[in-house]
Design an enzyme around this catalytic site. Structure first.
Site, mmCIF file in Angstrom:
data_model
loop_
_atom_site.group_PDB
_atom_site.id
_atom_site.type_symbol
_atom_site.label_atom_id
_atom_site.label_comp_id
_atom_site.label_asym_id
_atom_site.label_seq_id
_atom_site.Cartn_x
_atom_site.Cartn_y
_atom_site.Cartn_z
ATOM 1 N N SER A 238 0.878 -1.233 0.014
ATOM 2 C CA SER A 238 0.107 0.067 -0.011
ATOM 3 C C SER A 238 0.885 1.196 -0.035
ATOM 4 O O SER A 238 1.760 1.263 -1.073
ATOM 5 C CB SER A 238 -1.108 0.017 1.269
ATOM 6 O OG SER A 238 -1.996 1.075 1.097
ATOM 7 N N HIS B 228 -8.024 -5.408 -0.102
ATOM 8 C CA HIS B 228 -6.700 -4.799 0.122
ATOM 9 C C HIS B 228 -5.897 -5.298 1.037
ATOM 10 O O HIS B 228 -4.809 -5.252 1.089
ATOM 11 C CB HIS B 228 -6.730 -3.020 0.069
ATOM 12 C CG HIS B 228 -5.760 -2.391 0.393
ATOM 13 N ND1 HIS B 228 -4.709 -2.599 -0.813
ATOM 14 C CD2 HIS B 228 -5.336 -1.553 1.206
ATOM 15 C CE1 HIS B 228 -3.671 -1.491 -0.557
ATOM 16 N NE2 HIS B 228 -4.036 -1.256 0.744
ATOM 17 N N ASP C 85 -8.754 -6.673 -4.469
ATOM 18 C CA ASP C 85 -8.169 -5.305 -3.969
ATOM 19 C C ASP C 85 -8.684 -4.359 -5.091
ATOM 20 O O ASP C 85 -8.379 -4.264 -6.249
ATOM 21 C CB ASP C 85 -6.709 -5.533 -3.934
ATOM 22 C CG ASP C 85 -6.050 -3.934 -3.616
ATOM 23 O OD1 ASP C 85 -7.089 -3.253 -3.312
ATOM 24 O OD2 ASP C 85 -5.039 -4.150 -3.223
#
Length: 395
Positions: A166, A365, A332
């Site tokens: 991320s 995610h 995601d």
């Protein structure tokens, strides 16, 4: 200068960790200013970090872990505020893919964070009060420049690997672009080379929630002895939805009611998902600084590697000798596989060595933080192959 600090009060551990953390701290004085993308210099400043394992004789076995938006340096140890295990103990530790018996692993609290590195809750030496919004806006590149100074402090000329997911993955890509000679291998997970319009929109909702809370006090809540709890909690609730997938939410909660047989025809948390989000929001407030949330989200929004190279992403990696592993997850939707594939294509166009894996998962995610055996296998295989190439493992 390096020092290890200890908080002295149990009453407000979060505030104590911002100024007096349970972590080693490297302080950079006026002779080592940090030149920021905003055009100003930050000095003095400091970086708090955790380290695991031992640095070998030629300092060639160092791995830097880059944390995500709401993460911190406590990647593989008990968190000093929450008492919970490290946020990536599934991946980092003795005998794990990032093996602390073999590698020297560093994880720093990013610049602008709230667990000991210079951030909005840190004391501004010019005023004697918390920086609040007087801290210059921080970018991903600024975070990486500060990390590079920390790495140099250890006398490490080249990191064996930089790993992150991320926002941590953004830092990995920035490292590989701006400091390619200092990175032998890079693992970027569930990330992209820029923040999308949709992601910027979600972040703006969160920032406005924080700033609309009357307890925010134009960012000076620490001086007023208040905390914009409701605003930050709502921001976390909205963001947390983006970290999950519809399938995962339905499997875990469905339309199940929370501790009741029938709806109340009111606005209490009738559904389990409502109760869960409220818990996530309030628990987040206990460990994270609201202004840091503003700074971290803005840093992600500004990130755009291609824009820094006249719109050509491949140019960001031109001539790179770094080995890359790019990982995405099928469910995601915050950083969909298409974003990772764009990075992989740019690396191929630049002639870089790149492995790309899309992992089947319905966890959204947040899958990169969870027990995902296929991810562990892919990362373990990549790290071992890179270690053999660098001479850290026998061929």
């Amino acid at each position: 200068m390096t020092r290890t600090s200890r908080s002295t009060s149990k009453n407000d551990q979060k505030s104590q960790e911002a100024t007096n953390p349970h972590s080693p701290v490297v302080e950079f004085g006026a002779d080592k200013p940090l030149h920021l993308d905003s055009g100003v210099s930050l000095s003095p400043f400091r970086i708090a970090y955790q380290a695991y394992g031992e640095l070998n004789a030629d300092k060639s076995n160092a791995i830097l872990i880059c944390h995500a938006l709401t993460g911190d340096q406590h990647v593989a140890n008990l968190h000093p505020v929450t008492g919970k295990p490290g946020w990536w103990e599934t991946l980092v530790g003795p005998g794990k893919p990032v093996d602390t018996d073999r590698y020297f692993v560093i994880c720093s609290n990013v610049l602008g964070g709230c667990l000991g590195s210079t951030g909005p809750a840190s004391i501004n030496p010019e005023t004697g009060k918390a920086y609040a919004l007087d801290l210059p806006v921080i970018t991903i590149a600024d975070m990486v420049r500060a990390q590079a100074m920390l790495v140099s402090h250890f006398g490490i000329e080249q990191l064996f690997a930089v790993i992150g997911g991320s926002m941590g993955g953004m830092q990995v890509l920035e490292w590989a672009s701006s400091h390619s000679d200092k990175v032998f291998a890079a693992v970027a997970i569930a990330t992209g080379a820029r923040h999308s319009s949709q992601n910027i929109a979600f972040h703006e909702v969160g920032r406005q929630a924080v700033m609309a809370d009357p307890e925010w006090k134009e960012g000076r809540y620490l001086e007023h002895g208040t905390v914009p709890r409701k605003g930050l909690s709502v921001a976390r609730m909205a963001a947390h939805i983006t970290y999950l997938s519809e399938t995962a939410l339905h499997r875990k909660f469905g339309r199940n009611l929370q501790d009741r047989q029938n709806v109340t025809f009111g606005f209490d948390a009738d559904f389990q998902i409502e109760s869960y989000l409220r818990y996530q929001g309030m628990s987040f407030v206990e460990r994270f600084d609201p202004n840091s949330y503003l700074y971290m989200t803005r840093a992600m929004d500004y990130f755009d590697l291609a824009a820094e190279h006249e719109g050509r992403l491949a140019d960001a990696f031109a001539g790179s000798k770094t080995r890359f592993c790019i990982v995405s997850f099928t469910s995601d939707w915050l950083f969909p596989t298409s974003e990772s594939r764009t990075v992989a294509h740019a690396l191929n166009a630049a002639g870089a060595s790149v492995s790309f894996v899309e992992i089947e998962s319905d966890r959204g995610h947040d899958a990169f933080l969870l027990d995902e055996p296929e991810m562990f296998s892919a990362i373990n295989g990549f790290i071992r192959s890179a270690a053999r190439a660098k001479g850290l493992l026998p061929s």
